[in-house]
Design a protein around this motif. Sequence first.
Motif, mmCIF file in Angstrom:
data_model
loop_
_atom_site.group_PDB
_atom_site.id
_atom_site.type_symbol
_atom_site.label_atom_id
_atom_site.label_comp_id
_atom_site.label_asym_id
_atom_site.label_seq_id
_atom_site.Cartn_x
_atom_site.Cartn_y
_atom_site.Cartn_z
ATOM 1 N N VAL A 132 -11.911 -8.246 2.598
ATOM 2 C CA VAL A 132 -10.698 -8.026 3.395
ATOM 3 C C VAL A 132 -10.445 -9.242 4.276
ATOM 4 N N HIS A 133 -9.217 -9.358 4.779
ATOM 5 C CA HIS A 133 -8.892 -10.410 5.743
ATOM 6 C C HIS A 133 -9.580 -10.088 7.069
ATOM 7 N N PRO A 134 -10.113 -11.111 7.769
ATOM 8 C CA PRO A 134 -10.861 -10.839 9.006
ATOM 9 C C PRO A 134 -10.079 -10.049 10.055
ATOM 10 N N SER A 135 -8.736 -10.082 9.985
ATOM 11 C CA SER A 135 -7.956 -9.377 11.005
ATOM 12 C C SER A 135 -7.900 -7.860 10.755
ATOM 13 N N GLU A 150 -5.307 6.669 7.242
ATOM 14 C CA GLU A 150 -4.484 6.726 8.456
ATOM 15 C C GLU A 150 -3.074 6.177 8.178
ATOM 16 N N ARG A 151 -3.044 5.083 7.384
ATOM 17 C CA ARG A 151 -1.746 4.463 7.069
ATOM 18 C C ARG A 151 -1.562 4.424 5.551
ATOM 19 N N PRO A 152 -1.178 5.564 4.971
ATOM 20 C CA PRO A 152 -1.100 5.603 3.509
ATOM 21 C C PRO A 152 -0.113 4.564 2.958
ATOM 22 N N GLY A 153 -0.568 3.801 1.987
ATOM 23 C CA GLY A 153 0.308 2.824 1.344
ATOM 24 C C GLY A 153 0.526 1.547 2.136
ATOM 25 N N ARG A 154 -0.005 1.492 3.389
ATOM 26 C CA ARG A 154 0.266 0.294 4.194
ATOM 27 C C ARG A 154 -0.800 -0.785 4.011
ATOM 28 N N VAL A 155 -1.923 -0.421 3.422
ATOM 29 C CA VAL A 155 -2.945 -1.438 3.130
ATOM 30 C C VAL A 155 -2.605 -2.066 1.778
ATOM 31 N N ARG A 156 -2.369 -3.371 1.795
ATOM 32 C CA ARG A 156 -1.924 -4.066 0.578
ATOM 33 C C ARG A 156 -3.102 -4.789 -0.066
ATOM 34 N N TYR A 157 -3.222 -4.661 -1.360
ATOM 35 C CA TYR A 157 -4.291 -5.397 -2.035
ATOM 36 C C TYR A 157 -3.722 -6.293 -3.122
ATOM 37 N N ARG A 180 -4.285 5.867 -0.810
ATOM 38 C CA ARG A 180 -3.159 5.229 -1.485
ATOM 39 C C ARG A 180 -2.937 3.855 -0.846
ATOM 40 N N GLN A 181 -2.995 2.810 -1.702
ATOM 41 C CA GLN A 181 -2.782 1.454 -1.199
ATOM 42 C C GLN A 181 -1.683 0.787 -2.029
ATOM 43 N N THR A 182 -1.152 -0.313 -1.539
ATOM 44 C CA THR A 182 -0.051 -0.961 -2.257
ATOM 45 C C THR A 182 -0.552 -2.186 -3.016
ATOM 46 N N HIS A 183 -0.190 -2.248 -4.295
ATOM 47 C CA HIS A 183 -0.652 -3.333 -5.160
ATOM 48 C C HIS A 183 0.321 -4.515 -5.143
ATOM 49 N N ILE A 184 -0.217 -5.703 -4.865
ATOM 50 C CA ILE A 184 0.596 -6.927 -4.921
ATOM 51 C C ILE A 184 0.007 -7.816 -6.026
ATOM 52 N N PRO A 185 0.620 -7.849 -7.208
ATOM 53 C CA PRO A 185 0.024 -8.618 -8.314
ATOM 54 C C PRO A 185 0.288 -10.118 -8.219
ATOM 55 N N PHE A 186 -0.683 -10.894 -8.655
ATOM 56 C CA PHE A 186 -0.521 -12.344 -8.736
ATOM 57 C C PHE A 186 -0.854 -12.794 -10.142
ATOM 58 N N HIS A 200 -1.646 -12.374 4.206
ATOM 59 C CA HIS A 200 -0.436 -11.705 3.716
ATOM 60 C C HIS A 200 -0.768 -10.427 2.960
ATOM 61 N N THR A 201 -2.032 -10.326 2.506
ATOM 62 C CA THR A 201 -2.524 -9.059 1.952
ATOM 63 C C THR A 201 -3.801 -8.711 2.716
ATOM 64 N N GLU A 202 -4.200 -7.430 2.639
ATOM 65 C CA GLU A 202 -5.356 -6.996 3.428
ATOM 66 C C GLU A 202 -6.653 -7.015 2.625
ATOM 67 N N MET A 203 -6.561 -6.734 1.302
ATOM 68 C CA MET A 203 -7.777 -6.538 0.521
ATOM 69 C C MET A 203 -7.671 -7.214 -0.836
ATOM 70 N N LEU A 204 -8.822 -7.623 -1.371
ATOM 71 C CA LEU A 204 -8.848 -8.215 -2.714
ATOM 72 C C LEU A 204 -10.224 -8.003 -3.326
ATOM 73 N N TRP A 205 -10.251 -7.628 -4.586
ATOM 74 C CA TRP A 205 -11.516 -7.558 -5.332
ATOM 75 C C TRP A 205 -11.670 -8.865 -6.079
ATOM 76 N N LEU A 206 -12.776 -9.563 -5.837
ATOM 77 C CA LEU A 206 -12.960 -10.843 -6.515
ATOM 78 C C LEU A 206 -14.413 -11.045 -6.910
ATOM 79 N N THR A 207 -14.667 -12.041 -7.765
ATOM 80 C CA THR A 207 -16.040 -12.230 -8.247
ATOM 81 C C THR A 207 -16.893 -12.868 -7.151
ATOM 82 N N PRO A 208 -18.220 -12.643 -7.198
ATOM 83 C CA PRO A 208 -19.107 -13.127 -6.123
ATOM 84 C C PRO A 208 -18.979 -14.626 -5.843
ATOM 85 N N THR A 209 -18.968 -15.445 -6.904
ATOM 86 C CA THR A 209 -18.922 -16.898 -6.668
ATOM 87 C C THR A 209 -17.592 -17.347 -6.084
ATOM 88 N N THR A 210 -16.501 -16.737 -6.533
ATOM 89 C CA THR A 210 -15.193 -17.118 -5.995
ATOM 90 C C THR A 210 -15.135 -16.821 -4.509
#
Lengths: 325, 495
Positions: A132-135, A150-157, A180-186, A200-210
């Motif tokens: 997640v972003h430190p903020s 608490e904030r359904p759909g407001r956490v963007r990943y 429920r979270q909001t998906h932002i595709p790249f 600009h987004t709150e969460m991301l699943w990424l590989t360990p080395t990245t």
Amino acid sequence: MKRFVTAAFAAIAVTAAGLSGAVAQEWPKAGPITIIVPFAPGAGNDLLGRLTAEYFTKRLGQQVVVENVAGGGSAIGLDRAARAKPDGYTLLWSPSDGMSVLPAVRKSVPYKVPDDFEFLARIVHVPFVVAVHPSVPATNLAELIALSKERPGRVRYGSSGVGGAPHMGTVLFGMRTGVRQTHIPFNGIGPALTDLIGGHTEMLWLTPTTGAPHVQAGKIRALAQTGPSRHPLYPDTPTLKEAGVNVELTVYYGMMTPKNTPAPILDRLRTEIRGMLEDPAIVKRLNELGYTPAYLGGEDFKKLVVDELNTWKQVATEANISLAD
Amino acid sequence: MGFSVALSFQNLAYCFIGVTLGTAIGVLPGIGPLATISMLLPITFYLDPTPAIIMLAGVYYGSEYGGSTASILLNLPGGASSAVTCLDGYPMSKQGRAGVALSITAIASFIGGSLGIVVLIALSPAIVAVAFAFGAAEYFAAMVFALIALSLMTGGSPLKSLAMVGVGLLIGLVGTDVISGANRYMYGIPELSDGINVAAVTMGLFGITEVIASIRNADTGGAKQKIPLRAMVPTRDDIKRSVWPTLRGFGVGSAIGPLPGLGATVASFMSYALEKRVAKDPSRFGKGAIEGVAGPESANNAAAQTAFIPVLTMGIPATASTAVMLSALMMQGINPGPRLMTEHADLFWGVIASFWVGNVMLLILNLPMIGLWVRLLSIPYRLLYPVILVLICVGAYSVKFQLLDVWLVLGIGALGYAMRLLDFEPTPMLIGFILGPMLEENFRRAMLSAFGDPMEILMRPISGTLLVLSAIMLLLTFWTAIKQPAVKPPVLREE
């Protein structure tokens, strides 16, 4: 000039002899072996494919080359491999994306899993890190889940792409935790990571080395990891199961061949793969790149591929994800 | 510290190999830096990380030097970022001033590149902060700004330009939609899933079109003109005219280079648009204005250097080519990221110092070549063009090794020829093709991020400012259009 002509004729003669002898010759003597990597040069898959090709070249006494067939989220390369001659001269390197995720989320793919392939072995696997972003006001997974409720759909990943393993993993995570979270595709992990670091987004699943350099620099915060046990780069980050979420997800990377490749060839290749994973130099390389060696041969590997495919089909149905053609 | 690394014999040698290769593939239409770097990647596994990156980076920024050579001589851009150089470079060549255009190109490239490196060293932290401040909304606003700034860049009819932007946009839509994952306009051809590649469009629109258009006078030499020595050396007037465009181009290039996805191509277009806007007499553009060569060339080289800012300081690639370079580092067990500067200081500063060494090499390499290039023009077209066609096809094929791309290049070339007959400009189409899909993708992403509230995009400081500026620019354009009589189409003067 005369010498050149003689040399040319000699070359033609040798080639012709090679071609006619190919039928009679024992594999792998008839010519170079190709490993299809269904991604562009330079991606993680490409590096792994090249490491394997290098090892095989040494062991088989035959040139083994990587051919990058990129596109369609790996579908094009898999299709090419499915339709290749089953003679042991075309091998496929593939992560779970094209084998177990893509056929579950796309309306149609040009190849059939598992029918079109023989499954050599799983070679390595790699978990995701939930960052997640430190903020974001969450220092552990429970707090993140609470925040998302608490904030359904407001956490963007962000994600590396629609219907990719990280996206689907996040969907599965949402189902199991009831958030429920909001998906932002790249398009790719690079821009998705830039967006996360920029807040600009709150969460991301990424590989360990990245993720590792950015976690260490405090640019992003790792809350959990998705593997069966803790990855060496993240000794202090709990797995999802440790944090009380019943999800375990690793991306497998393995090798396949076209259907009906002769059994002796498959056996020989499996032996080489096992040998490769016992070679300390290679294991060191793999660990540096963040991959955990995890040999799983033949039928067991096939079962894993099919089980995962069924899991993703279920997730896609429940989440109503079906990518049109 | 960096120079001691960069000036070691081994690193100098690899730098030289890199920039020489870069120049060569830049000159050849079609085979771009990405394909070349990908092909070199396996070789770098056997090198130390520092020379590996020095060589690959040399290919990357070196190709920006060579790319404009064929643009100027033959209207055949080596890559998308040198397409805009055709607009004034090729007319200069037709006027027998190819040597001048090439000299100014080499010098402007060097200045843009060198100053870009200074920016890379001095302003990296600040620029990285700005790059991270750019989310989808900011990208969208930047695209709107760019599209408006560029839309009326070329001469001719504004309506036709707009139509061409539209055509480019439509071609850009082909492929898998990033936001929904749906396939668009693919007609069941899986090879189209990643879209139609920029190289195919550039080479088709400019290269193939030019070849078809020249068939009629294929017997004559390219420009069977005697080229006196003084046509090689820029006049005092040329130099005076080029100073500011070069500096402005560097400014534009440095600003756009670090933003992922924009890169040298957009920088060169923006610089051209800027020069045309500040020029006292915009009608000179498109007829061999030296400013239209100096600005973009400085811009694309500055951008090629500053593109390394996010790569070296954060380990985040700005372009596909830099992504491949990063994987070369990863293969060596170096994980690029924010701590590269401290953990691998030798590599970090060595690579940056090598950029400058490389730029000096490129200048020394390119200036003497100009005479040779100009002589190339005396080769009859009937010999030269078949070679070029082969090169274009090989280049198109080498991008992804699929035959479909070769057919696409030829198809787009035919379209380009039809456009030329009907007096439609190719440049707006290329702009639409490059910016259109990015604009759409970022707009939709910004709307997702804002939970569907368009006001959110306007309320953010950077995107709001850019959108307001875009609106002002649009109004100014209308205002001048109302005040002035319509722009007359350029009359072709007999040379």
